[in-house]
Design a protein around this motif. Structure first.
Motif, short mmCIF file in Angstrom:
data_model
loop_
_atom_site.label_atom_id
_atom_site.label_comp_id
_atom_site.label_asym_id
_atom_site.label_seq_id
_atom_site.Cartn_x
_atom_site.Cartn_y
_atom_site.Cartn_z
N ARG A 1 -42.30 -20.43 48.34
CA ARG A 1 -43.61 -20.48 49.00
C ARG A 1 -43.55 -21.32 50.27
NH1 ARG A 1 -48.93 -19.43 48.27
NH2 ARG A 1 -50.40 -20.89 49.23
N GLY A 2 -44.09 -20.76 51.36
CA GLY A 2 -44.14 -21.46 52.63
C GLY A 2 -42.94 -21.21 53.51
N PHE A 3 -41.89 -20.57 52.97
CA PHE A 3 -40.70 -20.27 53.77
C PHE A 3 -40.88 -18.94 54.52
CE2 PHE A 3 -39.05 -23.71 51.45
CZ PHE A 3 -37.83 -24.10 52.00
N LEU B 1 -30.13 -26.79 61.96
CA LEU B 1 -31.09 -26.32 62.95
C LEU B 1 -32.44 -27.02 62.85
CD1 LEU B 1 -28.86 -24.16 63.20
CD2 LEU B 1 -30.65 -22.46 63.46
N GLY B 2 -32.59 -27.89 61.86
CA GLY B 2 -33.87 -28.57 61.67
C GLY B 2 -34.94 -27.68 61.08
N LEU B 3 -34.51 -26.64 60.36
CA LEU B 3 -35.44 -25.66 59.79
C LEU B 3 -35.33 -25.60 58.27
CD1 LEU B 3 -34.88 -22.75 62.35
CD2 LEU B 3 -36.81 -24.33 62.27
N GLU B 4 -34.88 -26.68 57.65
CA GLU B 4 -34.62 -26.65 56.22
C GLU B 4 -35.86 -26.45 55.37
OE1 GLU B 4 -34.79 -31.07 57.40
OE2 GLU B 4 -34.17 -29.15 58.26
N ASP B 5 -37.04 -26.70 55.94
CA ASP B 5 -38.27 -26.48 55.17
C ASP B 5 -38.90 -25.13 55.48
OD1 ASP B 5 -39.02 -27.05 57.76
OD2 ASP B 5 -40.67 -28.39 57.22
N ARG B 6 -38.18 -24.25 56.21
CA ARG B 6 -38.75 -22.95 56.54
C ARG B 6 -37.77 -21.79 56.39
NH1 ARG B 6 -42.42 -24.85 55.38
NH2 ARG B 6 -44.51 -25.04 56.27
#
Length: 438
Positions: A405-407, A394-399
């Motif tokens: 932290r930051g997710f 989904l292109g959301l691997e950093d969230r």
């Protein structure tokens, strides 16, 4: 007949009215007007972390809650690390800290959810679901899917659900919307959107490069995040042959090219090996269902990084149908698909979990994880198909997909060790969506 002489879709002239109609059909306007954040959640806050989460996950910012998950055993799907007596701090819908009690500062006065005796996981990612209503969206969240990708709707209802999630995240999963299905026969949809009505005159349906491009362009104009198309007929309709091919590689390439011009990827409904291979060679981002996908195609998928979303839940459901054709189809297809899933995993093809829920019934995404495990994946890898793996698709691997932290502050509490028994994911003890405990 082709459509190259018709005007290009006006992205502004009719968008507001079209999407207002979609919201009415989905019931999201009424849901939003009646929405009140869960009473236990602290007031929303707007901050840099929240706004950054909004940019990455499609939210609007300032809509998350503040919450502390206290105690319990935290699982990080990315590393497999297990932390006992863990604390997760969520501020403004975003994780500020996650780890051991001694190393995690807890804000004074924060609302606390007691997780002692439970396991703590990130909210699950559902990579293929059809959300037509606000009620279905809410049900999906309560069953553990805090992020999802639409498998299309008949009149942009998923786009309305996505907007509901942005305004009231406790009511719907964070969503990648697909809009309408790019298929030869658009059915009533072709009459519902004025920018699609010229296609009603096409004798052979949506098959020419111009017609295929038009449907993609209209979807993009309406705000679709991804494009859904097909290469085979449906398995869930007894009168159709799932191995019959409806688009060839050239037609699929036209869909992919049009989507790529808009910066979007394509998910493709598929069953036959030839259909799967044509779809992969055309450049689709993910192959859906794919029961008869062969080793040749799987190797090409690994080379290209093409995802496999097998929707085992949907195929298993066919076997329970009262229709003898569908029941036999399910019994025949399921073991074939299980072998394909295991082969894909062993070859290194990225897998994503999706239930293909539709028609008002929402299956828990944990059921798909269970079936991934049954197909032969180790428990942690099965969990990753509904967390880190699906998040990358989904292109959301950093969230999403982790609690770091930051997710996103999306959490699942379950009664038991999912590494020992993944079935605990089917019935979450508690769900937290963007810092709101549900």
């Amino acid at each position: 007949m082709c459509v190259e002489n018709t005007l290009p879709p006006p992205s502004r002239l009719t968008r507001r009215g079209i999407l207002a109609g979609a919201a009415a059909l989905a019931g999201t306007t009424a849901a939003l007007s009646a929405a009140v954040p869960p009473a236990a959640a602290a007031p929303s806050t707007t901050n840099a972390d929240t706004n950054r989460d909004a940019r990455h996950t499609g939210g609007t910012g300032g809509t998350g809650g503040t919450l502390v998950i206290d105690g319990g055993t935290l699982l990080d799907p990315a590393t497999g690390e297990v932390t006992e007596d863990a604390v997760v701090v969520i501020v403004g819908g975003v994780v500020r800290a996650a780890g051991t009690r001694g190393r995690t500062r807890v804000p004074e006065g924060a609302e606390v959810v007691d997780a002692h005796g439970k396991w703590i996981l990130p909210g699950l990612v559902e990579a293929h679901i059809h959300l037509n209503t606000a009620a279905e969206a809410r049900d999906a969240v309560l069953k553990g899917a805090t992020t999802a990708r639409s498998g299309s709707t008949n009149f942009y209802q998923d786009i309305a659900v996505r907007e509901l999630a942005r305004q009231a995240p406790h009511l719907a999963p964070r969503l990648r919307a697909a809009g309408i299905f790019v298929t030869p026969d658009l059915g009533d949809t072709v009459l519902a959107d004025p920018d699609l009505t010229p296609l009603a005159r096409l004798r052979d349906g949506v098959r020419s490069p111009e017609a295929l491009r038009r449907v993609v362009e209209v979807n993009l104009a309406r705000g679709a995040d991804v494009i859904k198309t097909r290469v085979n007929e449906r398995a869930g309709l007894p009168e159709q042959d799932p191995l019959a091919q409806v688009y060839d590689r050239e037609q699929l390439s036209a869909v992919v090219a049009a989507a790529k011009r808009g910066g979007k990827g394509v998910l493709c409904h598929s069953y036959s090996e030839k259909g799967c291979h044509d779809a992969v060679m055309a450049g689709v981002r993910s192959l859906e269902h794919g029961a008869f996908v062969g080793e040749r195609t799987l190797r090409e998928m690994r080379r290209r990084g093409t995802y496999f979303t097998p929707t085992l839940t949907a195929i298993a459901g066919l076997a329970e149908s009262s229709d003898p054709v569908l029941a036999e189809r399910g019994r025949t297809y399921l073991p074939v698909l299980e072998r394909a899933v295991l082969a894909a995993h062993e070859l290194g093809v990225p897998l994503a979990a999706g239930t293909d829920s539709s028609g008002g019934e929402v299956d828990p995404i944990g059921r798909e994880v269970e079936l991934m495990r049954k197909a032969g994946l180790p428990a942690l890898d099965a969990i990753r198909t509904a967390t880190t793996g699906a998040a990358r698709l989904l292109g959301l691997e950093d969230r999403v997909g982790r609690l770091a932290r930051g997710f996103a502050g999306d959490v699942l509490l379950v009664d038991g060790d999912p590494l020992a028994d993944v079935t605990v994911l089917k019935k979450p003890a508690r769900v937290v969506r963007s810092g709101f405990a549900l």
